[in-house]
Write an enzyme that holds these catalytic residues in place. Structure first.
Site, PDB file in Angstrom:
ATOM      1  N   SER A  13       0.842  -1.213   0.000  1.00 31.14           N
ATOM      2  CA  SER A  13       0.000   0.000   0.000  1.00 31.14           C
ATOM      3  C   SER A  13       0.873   1.257   0.000  1.00 31.14           C
ATOM      4  CB  SER A  13      -0.982   0.002   1.175  1.00 31.14           C
ATOM      5  OG  SER A  13      -0.318   0.128   2.403  1.00 31.14           O
ATOM      6  N   ASN A  14       2.008   1.221   0.693  1.00 31.13           N
ATOM      7  CA  ASN A  14       2.916   2.381   0.630  1.00 31.13           C
ATOM      8  C   ASN A  14       3.507   2.541  -0.763  1.00 31.13           C
ATOM      9  OD1 ASN A  14       3.376   3.906   3.257  1.00 31.13           O
ATOM     10  ND2 ASN A  14       3.443   1.781   3.977  1.00 31.13           N
ATOM     11  N   ARG A  64      23.026 -14.578   1.680  1.00 35.68           N
ATOM     12  CA  ARG A  64      22.442 -13.242   1.549  1.00 35.68           C
ATOM     13  C   ARG A  64      23.173 -12.412   0.504  1.00 35.68           C
ATOM     14  NH1 ARG A  64      21.464  -9.042   6.492  1.00 35.68           N
ATOM     15  NH2 ARG A  64      23.726  -9.128   6.672  1.00 35.68           N
ATOM     16  N   LEU A  92      18.988  -5.264   4.874  1.00 40.73           N
ATOM     17  CA  LEU A  92      20.046  -5.121   3.863  1.00 40.73           C
ATOM     18  C   LEU A  92      21.396  -4.967   4.568  1.00 40.73           C
ATOM     19  CD1 LEU A  92      18.129  -2.715   1.473  1.00 40.73           C
ATOM     20  CD2 LEU A  92      18.727  -5.101   1.008  1.00 40.73           C
ATOM     21  N   ASN A 106      13.489   4.282   3.957  1.00 47.21           N
ATOM     22  CA  ASN A 106      12.546   3.321   4.541  1.00 47.21           C
ATOM     23  C   ASN A 106      11.456   4.067   5.283  1.00 47.21           C
ATOM     24  OD1 ASN A 106      11.556   0.750   5.394  1.00 47.21           O
ATOM     25  ND2 ASN A 106      12.512   1.064   7.391  1.00 47.21           N
ATOM     26  N   HIS A 108       9.134   3.475   8.636  1.00 46.85           N
ATOM     27  CA  HIS A 108       9.060   2.610   9.816  1.00 46.85           C
ATOM     28  C   HIS A 108       7.862   3.028  10.661  1.00 46.85           C
ATOM     29  CE1 HIS A 108      10.492  -0.034  12.943  1.00 46.85           C
ATOM     30  NE2 HIS A 108      10.243   0.932  13.813  1.00 46.85           N
ATOM     31  N   ASP A 144      16.983   0.628  11.635  1.00 47.01           N
ATOM     32  CA  ASP A 144      16.058   1.738  11.920  1.00 47.01           C
ATOM     33  C   ASP A 144      16.733   2.908  12.639  1.00 47.01           C
ATOM     34  OD1 ASP A 144      13.996   0.210  10.796  1.00 47.01           O
ATOM     35  OD2 ASP A 144      13.587  -0.775  12.694  1.00 47.01           O
ATOM     36  N   ALA A 172      -1.302   7.622   8.098  1.00 49.35           N
ATOM     37  CA  ALA A 172      -0.255   8.653   8.191  1.00 49.35           C
ATOM     38  C   ALA A 172       0.937   8.294   7.303  1.00 49.35           C
ATOM     39  CB  ALA A 172       0.186   8.809   9.652  1.00 49.35           C
TER      40      ALA A 172
HETATM   41  C1  GRF Z   1       3.936  -0.641   6.854  1.00 48.29           C
HETATM   42  O1  GRF Z   1       3.345  -0.462   8.106  1.00 48.29           O
HETATM   43  C2  GRF Z   1       5.379  -0.262   6.950  1.00 48.29           C
HETATM   44  O2  GRF Z   1       5.628   0.801   7.804  1.00 48.29           O
HETATM   45  C3  GRF Z   1       5.986  -1.517   7.510  1.00 48.29           C
HETATM   46  O3  GRF Z   1       5.293  -2.563   6.864  1.00 48.29           O
HETATM   47  C4  GRF Z   1       4.000  -2.114   6.477  1.00 48.29           C
HETATM   48  C5  GRF Z   1       3.902  -2.333   4.995  1.00 48.29           C
HETATM   49  O4  GRF Z   1       2.634  -2.125   4.503  1.00 48.29           O
HETATM   50  N1  GRF Z   1       7.416  -1.525   7.322  1.00 48.29           N
HETATM   51  P1  GRF Z   1       2.417  -2.048   2.924  1.00 48.29           P
HETATM   52  O5  GRF Z   1       3.030  -3.290   2.297  1.00 48.29           O
HETATM   53  O6  GRF Z   1       3.048  -0.788   2.434  1.00 48.29           O
HETATM   54  O7  GRF Z   1       0.925  -2.046   2.764  1.00 48.29           O
END
Ligand code: GRF
Length: 192
Positions: A13-14, A64, A92, A106, A108, A144, A172
Site C-alpha cells: 500500500s505504501n 544473503r 540489507l 525506509n 518505519h 532503523d 499517516a
Molecule cells: C507498513 O506499516 C510499513 O511501515 C511496515 O510494513 C507495512 C507495509 O505495509 N514496514 P504495505 O506493504 O506498504 O501495505
C-alpha cells in the site's frame, strides 16, 4: 528524471501511494518494483500502474550476498537513482548499503528512535504512549537508526488494539512517505 526502485514483500500500500504520487506530480519516475516474495499483493498493484516489476525470492539463494547481488543488478539494470523500502521485510547488509550511500529510504511504523524493529504498535500500547506514528529515514547498517527525513504523529486511543493503531498509523504513512520522497527529489533536482 530521478529514477526510483521500490522494494516490497507484501501488500504494497505504501508502494502504491509512492507510485501514485510520482506519476501525478512527476518529481520522479517509478523505474522498477522488486519483491522478495512471489505473489506479493504489491506486484499486481505495480502492474496496474504499468510499472515494471520482478520477483527475486530470497529463498532461491544460499547466501544473503548472492540475493543482494541479484537485487543490486536488477536495480542497476533499471538505472535506479534512489531505493524506497516499502514493507520490505529483509535486512540489507552494510556491504549492500555501502554501494548505495544515502540512496536507500525506509518507512518505519513508529516515532523513531522509539521502537526500532518489529511489533511497534503493541510495544507502544504496552508502554502507555499517548502518541505514536511513523518515520521516514535513510537506511544505514544499524537497524532503523538512519537520519530522519520526516515523521507523522497519531494519537493513541484508550480502546486501541495493535490492529486499530496500525490502521491509523498506516493512513499517516501513506501521506508521509510520498511527501518526504518528493521533498528529497525536489532538493536533489534543484542542486543539479
Ligand atoms: C507498513 O506499516 C510499513 O511501515 C511496515 O510494513 C507495512 C507495509 O505495509 N514496514 P504495505 O506493504 O506498504 O501495505
Amino acid at each position: 528524471m530521478i529514477r526510483v526502485g521500490i522494494l516490497i514483500s507484501g501488500g504494497g500500500s505504501n508502494m502504491d501511494r509512492l507510485i501514485t504520487a510520482m506519476q501525478a506530480e512527476k518529481f520522479a519516475l517509478p523505474a522498477i518494483v522488486i519483491s522478495n516474495k512471489a505473489g506479493a499483493g504489491g506486484l499486481a498493484k505495480a502492474a496496474a500502474h504499468s510499472v515494471p516489476s520482478t520477483t527475486i525470492p530470497h529463498g532461491d539463494f544460499a547466501e544473503r550476498a548472492a540475493f543482494e547481488t541479484a537485487i543490486d543488478t536488477a536495480l542497476r539494470d533499471a538505472k535506479v537513482d534512489l531505493i524506497c523500502l516499502a514493507g520490505f521485510m529483509r535486512v540489507l547488509s552494510a556491504e549492500f548499503l555501502l554501494k548505495w550511500p544515502d540512496q536507500v529510504f525506509n518507512i518505519h511504523p513508529s516515532l523513531l528512535p522509539k521502537y526500532r524493529g518489529l511489533n511497534t504498535h503493541q510495544r507502544a500500547l504496552d508502554a502507555g504512549e499517548a502518541r505514536h506514528g511513523c518515520t521516514v529515514h535513510i537506511v544505514v547498517p544499524e537497524l532503523d537508526a538512519g537520519p530522519i527525513l520526516g515523521q507523522s504523529e497519531v494519537p493513541v486511543m484508550a480502546d486501541d488494539t495493535a490492529d486499530t493503531l496500525a490502521a491509523r498509523v498506516l493512513v499517516a504513512e501513506h501521506q508521509l512517505y510520498p511527501q518526504c520522497l518528493q521533498q528529497y527529489c525536489d532538493r536533489l533536482s534543484s542542486k543539479t
